[in-house]
Write a protein that holds these residues in place. Sequence first.
Motif, short mmCIF file in Angstrom:
data_model
loop_
_atom_site.label_atom_id
_atom_site.label_comp_id
_atom_site.label_asym_id
_atom_site.label_seq_id
_atom_site.Cartn_x
_atom_site.Cartn_y
_atom_site.Cartn_z
N ARG A 1 49.63 -32.52 5.26
CA ARG A 1 50.57 -31.85 4.45
C ARG A 1 50.04 -30.35 4.55
NH1 ARG A 1 53.84 -32.51 -0.23
NH2 ARG A 1 53.72 -30.49 -1.43
N GLU A 2 51.11 -29.64 4.73
CA GLU A 2 51.00 -28.07 4.67
C GLU A 2 50.59 -27.46 3.43
OE1 GLU A 2 51.12 -25.84 7.14
OE2 GLU A 2 51.56 -27.22 8.66
N ILE A 3 49.61 -26.72 3.54
CA ILE A 3 49.17 -25.98 2.27
C ILE A 3 50.13 -25.10 1.55
CG2 ILE A 3 47.50 -24.23 1.39
CD1 ILE A 3 45.48 -25.23 3.37
N ALA A 4 50.21 -25.22 0.45
CA ALA A 4 51.36 -24.14 -0.26
C ALA A 4 50.35 -23.05 -0.48
CB ALA A 4 51.65 -24.72 -1.72
N HIS A 5 50.71 -21.92 0.43
CA HIS A 5 49.87 -20.61 0.53
C HIS A 5 50.33 -19.91 -0.72
CE1 HIS A 5 47.62 -20.39 4.13
NE2 HIS A 5 48.66 -21.45 4.66
N ARG A 6 49.39 -19.17 -1.32
CA ARG A 6 49.88 -18.14 -2.47
C ARG A 6 49.77 -16.68 -1.77
NH1 ARG A 6 48.86 -22.76 -3.94
NH2 ARG A 6 48.17 -23.25 -5.93
N LEU B 1 46.13 -13.30 16.46
CA LEU B 1 47.79 -13.37 16.76
C LEU B 1 48.47 -12.29 16.05
CD1 LEU B 1 48.52 -17.25 16.51
CD2 LEU B 1 48.96 -15.87 18.52
N ASP C 1 40.78 -12.48 0.13
CA ASP C 1 39.73 -13.03 0.78
C ASP C 1 40.30 -12.95 2.41
OD1 ASP C 1 38.37 -13.91 -1.08
OD2 ASP C 1 38.99 -15.89 -1.03
N VAL D 1 58.15 -24.16 -5.20
CA VAL D 1 57.40 -24.67 -4.19
C VAL D 1 58.38 -24.65 -2.91
CG1 VAL D 1 56.11 -26.39 -2.93
CG2 VAL D 1 56.00 -26.02 -5.57
N MET E 1 48.34 -39.38 11.72
CA MET E 1 48.59 -38.92 10.26
C MET E 1 48.81 -37.27 10.09
SD MET E 1 48.07 -39.14 7.08
CE MET E 1 48.15 -37.40 5.99
N THR F 1 52.39 -25.35 19.77
CA THR F 1 51.94 -25.25 21.37
C THR F 1 52.25 -26.79 22.02
OG1 THR F 1 49.73 -25.77 21.00
CG2 THR F 1 50.30 -23.56 20.98
N ILE F 2 51.98 -26.82 23.37
CA ILE F 2 52.33 -28.06 23.74
C ILE F 2 51.02 -28.94 23.35
CG2 ILE F 2 53.65 -27.89 26.18
CD1 ILE F 2 50.65 -27.39 27.23
N GLU F 3 50.05 -28.33 23.37
CA GLU F 3 48.68 -29.53 23.12
C GLU F 3 49.18 -29.79 21.48
OE1 GLU F 3 44.15 -28.47 22.02
OE2 GLU F 3 45.48 -26.80 21.85
N PHE G 1 53.69 -21.25 -2.46
CA PHE G 1 53.75 -21.47 -4.02
C PHE G 1 53.82 -20.42 -4.69
CE2 PHE G 1 51.85 -22.40 -8.13
CZ PHE G 1 52.84 -23.13 -8.62
N LEU H 1 42.97 -14.67 -3.33
CA LEU H 1 43.12 -15.63 -1.75
C LEU H 1 43.63 -14.32 -0.53
CD1 LEU H 1 44.86 -18.74 -3.30
CD2 LEU H 1 42.69 -18.58 -1.60
#
Lengths: 287, 433
Positions: free
Chosen positions: A4-9, A188, A151, A108, A1, A25-27, A52, A148
């Motif tokens: 879905r990627e979040i649509a960032h603000r 990162l 935050d 979007v 499964m 990454t490989i993992e 978005f 956001l």
Amino acid sequence: MVEREIAHRIFAKELNDSSSTIHSTIEEAINSEGHTPNYLLTPVGTMVNRVFIVGVITEVDNVGTETDTWKARVVDPSGAFTVYAGQYQPQAAIFLSSVETPAFVSVVGKVRVYKPDAGSPIISLRPEEIHLADEAMRNCWVIDTAELTLDRIDAFSKMLSLCENDPDSCNCPENMVIPSNLSEGICLAIDNYGTGADYLNELRSVVKRCIISIDLVSSADGDKDIDVVVMELLEELDDGKGVGYMDLLSVANSRNINEKAVDSAVRSLLAKGQCYEPKIGIIRPIS
Amino acid sequence: MDKKFAPHIEELTKALGNISRSTIEDELELLLKYRVPIDEAKRSILKKFQNDSPVLKKVNDLAIGDKGIALEVRILNINEKNVNLRGNSVTIFSGALADESGLCSFTSWKALSLNPGDAVRVRNASVRAWHNRAEVSIGDRSEVELLEETYLPDISELSVTPVKKLGEVGYSDMFISSVAAVIELYHRDVNVKGKDLTIIEGVMADETSRLPFVSWSLLDGVDIGTIVRFEDASVSMYRGVPSIHLNESTSVHIVGPEEHLSFTFASVNLPPKPLPLGDVLQNEGMFDVSVEGNIVSVRPGSGVIARCPECNRVIMKNTCRSHGVVEGIRDMRIKLILDDGTGSLLVMLNRELSEIVYGKTLQESESLMGKEMSANVVYDDMKSILTGHYLGVRGNTSKVEYGVTFVAKSVWVPSEDLDMRVSVLLERLEGVE
């Protein structure tokens, strides 16, 4: 499964200041059944794949040679997003070919990064959806995005203060107070951009400018000069003996005028001779 | 070691949080000496150490699909069973285990000589779904070792039914005790094994959450507005949402007004406050929650659809999967993705809600479709009208095979109290130029 990627603000400034991309990454490749999105890492450590935005579309150009490719600028209070739509985004392309600028739009889209051999990388959006919006939606989006973004900045600040003793190590155990999905990006970002308190403060002031720019603040006063607003306040509060500076501050605060603004307004009013200080800490308007 | 391998080591160190960097370097170096390709080398190091370092979990944190976990638990009860597995008779052991965080059923496929009350450390166990909840599975490759008797709380303590707030009830709860207000209640006549019974269904709430409940005994004097204290009620899970079951053996007391509780009927009988989507997604299923966000996508399958008159399935070209060619019943629905920047969720709207959100009735939508009866016209129209807009929904989330779905019971346009939010933001930005 696959989640879905979040649509960032995200404000244009934060997005356009980004250059590092994160490939999975490989993992993850082992665990995700071959679906491995790539992310753009922002200087605040947000890993962005989808965004978005609600802004003003100001320019549309056909930059295609063989087939139509539309390039559009969508502006938010902090800068501009570049949107490209071509034959593989037929609905967005049709929209861009016929839209009248300027107009409020919501987009979007997926973040694209083009790294030319020389010069800085070019960040653009490939729209999944682009539709007309209105001013109320744009204002709401600016507030959402401000919340956001702030935050994220605050989490970053917290992390910096925790790692102060050892900036090279991201493994300090205290990091557990910040959710791992954030702390990974933050580490990162420190590695890739060397983001420090300066950048965070710069972004904070961008956020503040964005909030103020949509002019929701004390909309009753319209775009009156801050000096005039403070002068009116003084006259309103003055009982003939002047106004305590602290009282002035607390009332101003309740009306979304911050301390710095009041301070500079009072100085300028004193300089203009529109008020005076009968006693230290008491301001009296000259009417 | 060669500089160019640094990123790989970095990655491995991250992935194997509890293994030292130098160990990983040595391992990698050794494999590379044998000219093993780097990807293979990384894969085998991951495999090697992930089993060496099982994650020690509390029962409460178990999630279906966990593999290679370790537990420190006490066996509450254990039974030997003979089951038929692909034609062979196999002896398995099953029962319940617990630590201070909760209890959970288990099945062991290998022989265990354990007694109720034994404290054990289980390594390399997995968690599978059994009757919609988590069950610890002990396989041939799991290890079970006895622990010191005093290492864990006594069995009498561990088998006590926990007293929980409704919001804390989850997969690891088989029985709970709690205090809650009844906010919905109705009687239903059911037929169980040829007997006609009247059961009670409804919703209970405390200040943390609301949960559905079923009672197999007629609760005298209990009605909407009553606050009840119940003990040892069983919890069943359906699609990630817990429900509370009361029967003759459950003790249920009505709480009088003289008791001071942290909530009243009036305080919990309010619409739920909108939650960030990210919080909602952390739970597999949630009962009666509100969320607000932007519609970032209207999914295919929205618009005017036809249903089979026999089984209500959505049909294509007048053909039902199980009833062949049928005269379809027209219906309207919207499947949309709602996103607030902290998470995204698939929301389903039925006809009534779709008409409200879309602003056109089913009949009006059908007249849009024209002679060709092309449903795409309505779908495209919905997309252009709805995408990007703000929407608030209240309903239940449940976990189905392709992720978490939100079935809406009511919808609204979020009110814009921007002034308030601006003041809070400016307060947070105090002193910023």
